[in-house]
Design a protein around this motif. Structure first.
Motif, PDB file in Angstrom:
ATOM      1  N   PRO A 297       0.758  -1.323   0.091  1.00 31.81           N
ATOM      2  CA  PRO A 297       0.010  -0.003   0.075  1.00 31.81           C
ATOM      3  C   PRO A 297       1.013   1.414  -0.160  1.00 31.81           C
ATOM      4  O   PRO A 297       0.654   2.238  -0.787  1.00 31.81           O
ATOM      5  CB  PRO A 297      -0.787  -0.162   1.290  1.00 31.81           C
ATOM      6  CG  PRO A 297      -0.750  -1.668   1.495  1.00 31.81           C
ATOM      7  CD  PRO A 297       0.477  -2.096   1.180  1.00 31.81           C
TER       8      PRO A 297
ATOM      9  N   MET B 288      -6.244   4.153  -0.553  1.00 35.10           N
ATOM     10  CA  MET B 288      -4.982   3.424  -0.328  1.00 35.10           C
ATOM     11  C   MET B 288      -5.385   2.773   1.067  1.00 35.10           C
ATOM     12  O   MET B 288      -4.772   1.744   1.546  1.00 35.10           O
ATOM     13  CB  MET B 288      -3.832   4.288  -0.707  1.00 35.10           C
ATOM     14  CG  MET B 288      -3.556   4.370  -1.843  1.00 35.10           C
ATOM     15  SD  MET B 288      -3.188   3.154  -3.131  1.00 35.10           S
ATOM     16  CE  MET B 288      -4.793   2.833  -3.992  1.00 35.10           C
TER      17      MET B 288
ATOM     18  N   PHE C 260      -7.365  -0.079   0.779  1.00 40.02           N
ATOM     19  CA  PHE C 260      -6.494  -0.883   0.046  1.00 40.02           C
ATOM     20  C   PHE C 260      -5.537  -1.671   1.059  1.00 40.02           C
ATOM     21  O   PHE C 260      -5.380  -2.911   1.102  1.00 40.02           O
ATOM     22  CB  PHE C 260      -5.367  -0.185  -0.969  1.00 40.02           C
ATOM     23  CG  PHE C 260      -4.792  -1.174  -1.986  1.00 40.02           C
ATOM     24  CD1 PHE C 260      -5.438  -1.632  -2.838  1.00 40.02           C
ATOM     25  CD2 PHE C 260      -3.533  -1.406  -1.838  1.00 40.02           C
ATOM     26  CE1 PHE C 260      -4.765  -2.401  -3.732  1.00 40.02           C
ATOM     27  CE2 PHE C 260      -2.803  -2.093  -2.426  1.00 40.02           C
ATOM     28  CZ  PHE C 260      -3.389  -2.673  -3.688  1.00 40.02           C
ATOM     29  N   ALA C 261      -4.893  -0.877   1.993  1.00 36.21           N
ATOM     30  CA  ALA C 261      -4.371  -1.595   3.059  1.00 36.21           C
ATOM     31  C   ALA C 261      -4.844  -2.530   3.942  1.00 36.21           C
ATOM     32  O   ALA C 261      -4.588  -3.410   4.464  1.00 36.21           O
ATOM     33  CB  ALA C 261      -3.429  -0.556   3.869  1.00 36.21           C
TER      34      ALA C 261
ATOM     35  N   VAL D  64       0.610   4.663   4.740  1.00 36.10           N
ATOM     36  CA  VAL D  64      -0.108   5.350   3.900  1.00 36.10           C
ATOM     37  C   VAL D  64      -0.368   6.858   4.156  1.00 36.10           C
ATOM     38  O   VAL D  64      -0.449   7.802   3.585  1.00 36.10           O
ATOM     39  CB  VAL D  64      -1.386   4.530   3.541  1.00 36.10           C
ATOM     40  CG1 VAL D  64      -2.370   5.091   2.769  1.00 36.10           C
ATOM     41  CG2 VAL D  64      -0.729   3.384   2.748  1.00 36.10           C
TER      42      VAL D  64
END
Length: 245
Positions: free
Chosen positions: A29, A55, A58-59, A113
């Motif tokens: 990420p 993001m 996403f992580a 992130v």
């Protein structure tokens, strides 16, 4: 609670003894932020804020699928994991310890992130928005947590790793995590509201910006969460029945 903390401490120590397992979950990420968000949306406050939120989700998805999916499958293959499940204390404390451990490493994976978004982009969020985003992340993580648990209790380690890898990218791309709101390809915009990734990221977008969530996405997110919870419970009972009855 003491037993839960004991299981949590054991799992955290077991993981951090292999640093690459911790760094690997945070690397992808963070690398995506550096290579795709910072160069292309870093100077746009709105775009950078939404992209950073994407993001983060996403992580969270990466951590949930691999921490629970591969982690549970690996535990099932180890003698120690089998022994723990035969103890008279029952599965509750061990299960709670696993969930807490997953949340800890989820936080570790999304922290880079957030730091990259803060240092290298024009993304902005007030303290209240960050607090709301945290709640949105927790809610959005539920279907992926249950999905990971279902994979882990259903499949052996190698198969669990393969399945997690296979479903990871289609869910991320199809849910619109790799593009700004409204800027995904047409077919992605068509299917995204029906995927759990879209509902999850819309909650985070709404928390940090002026974004109106879609009713379809929210209904789909709830449906996915219930379905994955049922599948995880079935996979657990199936594994319990096959190995301990």
């Amino acid at each position: 609670m003491s037993l839960v903390l004991t299981h949590t401490r054991y799992r955290i120590l077991e993981t951090v003894r292999i640093p690459v397992a911790v760094l690997g979950g945070a690397f992808f990420p963070a690398a995506s932020m550096l290579f795709f968000v910072v160069p292309f949306a870093g100077d746009n406050p709105v775009g950078a804020t939404y992209a950073t939120a994407s993001m983060v989700m996403f992580a969270v998805m990466t951590s949930s699928l691999f921490t629970y999916g591969v982690g549970v499958a690996d535990d099932r293959a180890q003698p120690w994991g089998t022994y723990v499940r035969t103890l008279p204390a029952g599965p509750g404390a061990a299960f709670a310890g696993r969930i807490i451990t997953g949340l800890v490493f989820m936080g570790i994976s999304l922290l880079p992130v957030v730091i990259i978004g803060w240092l290298f982009t024009a993304a902005t969020a007030s303290p209240l928005q960050l607090l709301l985003a945290l709640g949105a992340v927790v809610l959005g993580a539920l279907p992926f947590t249950f999905m990971g648990l279902a994979i882990g209790y259903w499949l052996p380690t190698k198969a669990a790793l393969a399945v997690a890898q296979i479903i990871f990218f289609p869910l991320a791309f199809g849910g619109g995590l790799l593009s700004e709101p409204g800027h995904a390809p047409g077919f992605v915009e068509t299917i995204a509201p029906y995927l759990p990734t879209r509902g999850a990221v819309e909650l985070v977008w709404a928390a940090v910006g002026d974004f109106g969530v879609s009713t379809t996405s929210m209904v789909a997110l709830v449906a996915w969460t219930v379905a994955m919870a049922a599948l995880a419970a079935w996979a657990y009972r199936r594994d319990e029945g096959e190995r301990f009855s």
